[in-house]
Design an enzyme around this catalytic site. Sequence first.
Site, PDB file in Angstrom:
ATOM      1  CE  LYS A  22      17.156 -17.650  30.407  1.00 48.49           C
ATOM      2  NZ  LYS A  22      17.212 -17.259  28.972  1.00 48.49           N
ATOM      3  NE  ARG A  97      10.667 -15.234  30.732  1.00 46.81           N
ATOM      4  CZ  ARG A  97      11.221 -16.395  30.410  1.00 46.81           C
ATOM      5  NH1 ARG A  97      11.558 -17.258  31.344  1.00 46.81           N
ATOM      6  NH2 ARG A  97      11.444 -16.678  29.148  1.00 46.81           N
ATOM      7  NE  ARG A 143      15.767 -23.217  22.406  1.00 39.29           N
ATOM      8  CZ  ARG A 143      15.522 -22.326  23.365  1.00 39.29           C
ATOM      9  NH1 ARG A 143      16.324 -22.243  24.416  1.00 39.29           N
ATOM     10  NH2 ARG A 143      14.490 -21.519  23.280  1.00 39.29           N
ATOM     11  NE  ARG A 176      11.464 -23.601  24.023  1.00 36.78           N
ATOM     12  CZ  ARG A 176      11.974 -22.805  24.961  1.00 36.78           C
ATOM     13  NH1 ARG A 176      13.031 -23.217  25.658  1.00 36.78           N
ATOM     14  NH2 ARG A 176      11.462 -21.627  25.205  1.00 36.78           N
ATOM     15  NE  ARG A 187      10.611 -17.518  23.513  1.00 36.42           N
ATOM     16  CZ  ARG A 187      11.511 -18.370  23.043  1.00 36.42           C
ATOM     17  NH1 ARG A 187      11.538 -18.677  21.759  1.00 36.42           N
ATOM     18  NH2 ARG A 187      12.380 -18.916  23.855  1.00 36.42           N
TER      19      ARG A 187
HETATM   20  P1  ADP Z   1      18.232 -20.237  26.990  1.00 40.15           P
HETATM   21  O1  ADP Z   1      17.959 -21.308  28.013  1.00 40.15           O
HETATM   22  O2  ADP Z   1      18.874 -19.029  27.590  1.00 40.15           O
HETATM   23  O3  ADP Z   1      17.021 -19.890  26.160  1.00 40.15           O
HETATM   24  P2  ADP Z   1      19.782 -22.340  25.642  1.00 40.15           P
HETATM   25  O4  ADP Z   1      20.730 -22.833  26.675  1.00 40.15           O
HETATM   26  O5  ADP Z   1      18.608 -23.204  25.300  1.00 40.15           O
HETATM   27  O6  ADP Z   1      19.311 -20.822  25.963  1.00 40.15           O
HETATM   28  O7  ADP Z   1      20.644 -22.058  24.316  1.00 40.15           O
HETATM   29  C1  ADP Z   1      20.012 -21.571  23.138  1.00 40.15           C
HETATM   30  C2  ADP Z   1      20.681 -22.220  21.924  1.00 40.15           C
HETATM   31  O8  ADP Z   1      21.998 -21.699  21.787  1.00 40.15           O
HETATM   32  C3  ADP Z   1      20.813 -23.725  22.021  1.00 40.15           C
HETATM   33  O9  ADP Z   1      20.607 -24.278  20.737  1.00 40.15           O
HETATM   34  C4  ADP Z   1      22.270 -23.957  22.496  1.00 40.15           C
HETATM   35  O10 ADP Z   1      22.793 -25.171  21.992  1.00 40.15           O
HETATM   36  C5  ADP Z   1      22.977 -22.748  21.884  1.00 40.15           C
HETATM   37  N1  ADP Z   1      24.059 -22.210  22.732  1.00 40.15           N
HETATM   38  C6  ADP Z   1      24.066 -22.091  24.083  1.00 40.15           C
HETATM   39  N2  ADP Z   1      25.207 -21.518  24.507  1.00 40.15           N
HETATM   40  C7  ADP Z   1      25.933 -21.248  23.391  1.00 40.15           C
HETATM   41  C8  ADP Z   1      27.209 -20.641  23.164  1.00 40.15           C
HETATM   42  N3  ADP Z   1      27.956 -20.190  24.174  1.00 40.15           N
HETATM   43  N4  ADP Z   1      27.635 -20.515  21.882  1.00 40.15           N
HETATM   44  C9  ADP Z   1      26.880 -20.959  20.848  1.00 40.15           C
HETATM   45  N5  ADP Z   1      25.672 -21.542  20.993  1.00 40.15           N
HETATM   46  C10 ADP Z   1      25.198 -21.685  22.248  1.00 40.15           C
HETATM   47  P1  AMP Z   2      11.798 -20.247  28.558  1.00 42.58           P
HETATM   48  O1  AMP Z   2      11.860 -21.735  28.483  1.00 42.58           O
HETATM   49  O2  AMP Z   2      12.471 -19.675  29.778  1.00 42.58           O
HETATM   50  O3  AMP Z   2      12.251 -19.584  27.280  1.00 42.58           O
HETATM   51  O4  AMP Z   2      10.250 -19.863  28.741  1.00 42.58           O
HETATM   52  C1  AMP Z   2       9.279 -20.237  27.765  1.00 42.58           C
HETATM   53  C2  AMP Z   2       7.968 -19.502  28.051  1.00 42.58           C
HETATM   54  O5  AMP Z   2       7.429 -19.903  29.327  1.00 42.58           O
HETATM   55  C3  AMP Z   2       8.068 -17.970  28.145  1.00 42.58           C
HETATM   56  O6  AMP Z   2       8.040 -17.341  26.874  1.00 42.58           O
HETATM   57  C4  AMP Z   2       6.826 -17.650  28.988  1.00 42.58           C
HETATM   58  O7  AMP Z   2       5.639 -17.736  28.214  1.00 42.58           O
HETATM   59  C5  AMP Z   2       6.806 -18.807  29.992  1.00 42.58           C
HETATM   60  N1  AMP Z   2       7.592 -18.501  31.205  1.00 42.58           N
HETATM   61  C6  AMP Z   2       8.749 -19.097  31.601  1.00 42.58           C
HETATM   62  N2  AMP Z   2       9.194 -18.572  32.752  1.00 42.58           N
HETATM   63  C7  AMP Z   2       8.298 -17.610  33.101  1.00 42.58           C
HETATM   64  C8  AMP Z   2       8.222 -16.688  34.176  1.00 42.58           C
HETATM   65  N3  AMP Z   2       9.166 -16.646  35.128  1.00 42.58           N
HETATM   66  N4  AMP Z   2       7.163 -15.823  34.212  1.00 42.58           N
HETATM   67  C9  AMP Z   2       6.211 -15.856  33.269  1.00 42.58           C
HETATM   68  N5  AMP Z   2       6.226 -16.692  32.210  1.00 42.58           N
HETATM   69  C10 AMP Z   2       7.261 -17.571  32.114  1.00 42.58           C
END
Ligand code: ADP
Ligand code: AMP
Length: 235
Positions: A22, A97, A143, A176, A187
């Site tokens: 995302k 969410r 990541r 992270r 999660r």
């Molecule tokens: P989210 O925001 O949904 O948690 P991220 O955009 O942070 O996901 O992506 C999670 C990890 O996967 C990151 O390390 C990113 O570089 C990697 N990633 C994202 N999209 C792809 C893809 N299409 N193929 C392989 N790795 C990806």
């Molecule tokens: P994310 O960066 O989207 O993976 O979110 C990291 C963490 O932030 C999650 O595991 C939750 O603890 C909190 N969080 C993010 N978005 C929300 C939401 N819409 N509602 C509740 N908690 C959230």
Amino acid sequence: MADATARNVGPIILIGPPGAGKGTQAKRIAERYGIPQISTGDILRENVERGTPLGVLARDIMARGELVPNESIFDMVAQRLRQVDCEHGFILDGFPRTPAQAGWLDAFLEHEFFENLHRGVCLPIVIRLKVDYNQLVKRLTGRRTCLAGGHIYNIYSQPPRVDEICDVDGSKLVIRDDDREEVIRERLTAYELQTRPVIDYYERKGRLVCVDGDAPVDEVSNQIWQVLERPAVSN
Ligand code: ADP
Ligand code: AMP
């Protein structure tokens, strides 16, 4: 880039489990259309970093991989969406969410946001990034994020040119706090129990579009451009 494709894209919601891509895709959409990415996770992490009352409340909850209570999230999102840069569209990443958050967003957009939109697309487009469960754990453990600009890397699929250094701004890449395997499982469980019903919510409303999130990053982006640029959603 934004000039070539500038249009009133309206609200875009990216939905998918942690690690679905995302954040990666939201940044690309933001650049292409010149609209802001609103990541509730990023805003919460900034608050934790700054030690604000919201950050103090959220810190332990986030470290456990649980969801922050709705009342704090609603205030935070409302405040952000009321900013002027959201007037012609925005990308929500990590919100809504739960079905309760989705219902709140619908009411907010209907009563507040749309009144301010002069023209253009009003209903949100909801893009679901579908990714195989086993891929998610690998993506999240691999990541790396830059603290300065939030640029996202992956030691397996998108490594930086220099180990642990951001290509864009040269800052140090970090893991992270919640990308540890035991929290990742928590999660992903929270996603299955609390967020998956949001997909049904938008499907029933006929607003859901599925994209193959297992594909390489550029291919996922191309699928998204096709969704956003089909004639039915252009002005
Ligand atoms: P989210 O925001 O949904 O948690 P991220 O955009 O942070 O996901 O992506 C999670 C990890 O996967 C990151 O390390 C990113 O570089 C990697 N990633 C994202 N999209 C792809 C893809 N299409 N193929 C392989 N790795 C990806
Ligand atoms: P994310 O960066 O989207 O993976 O979110 C990291 C963490 O932030 C999650 O595991 C939750 O603890 C909190 N969080 C993010 N978005 C929300 C939401 N819409 N509602 C509740 N908690 C959230």
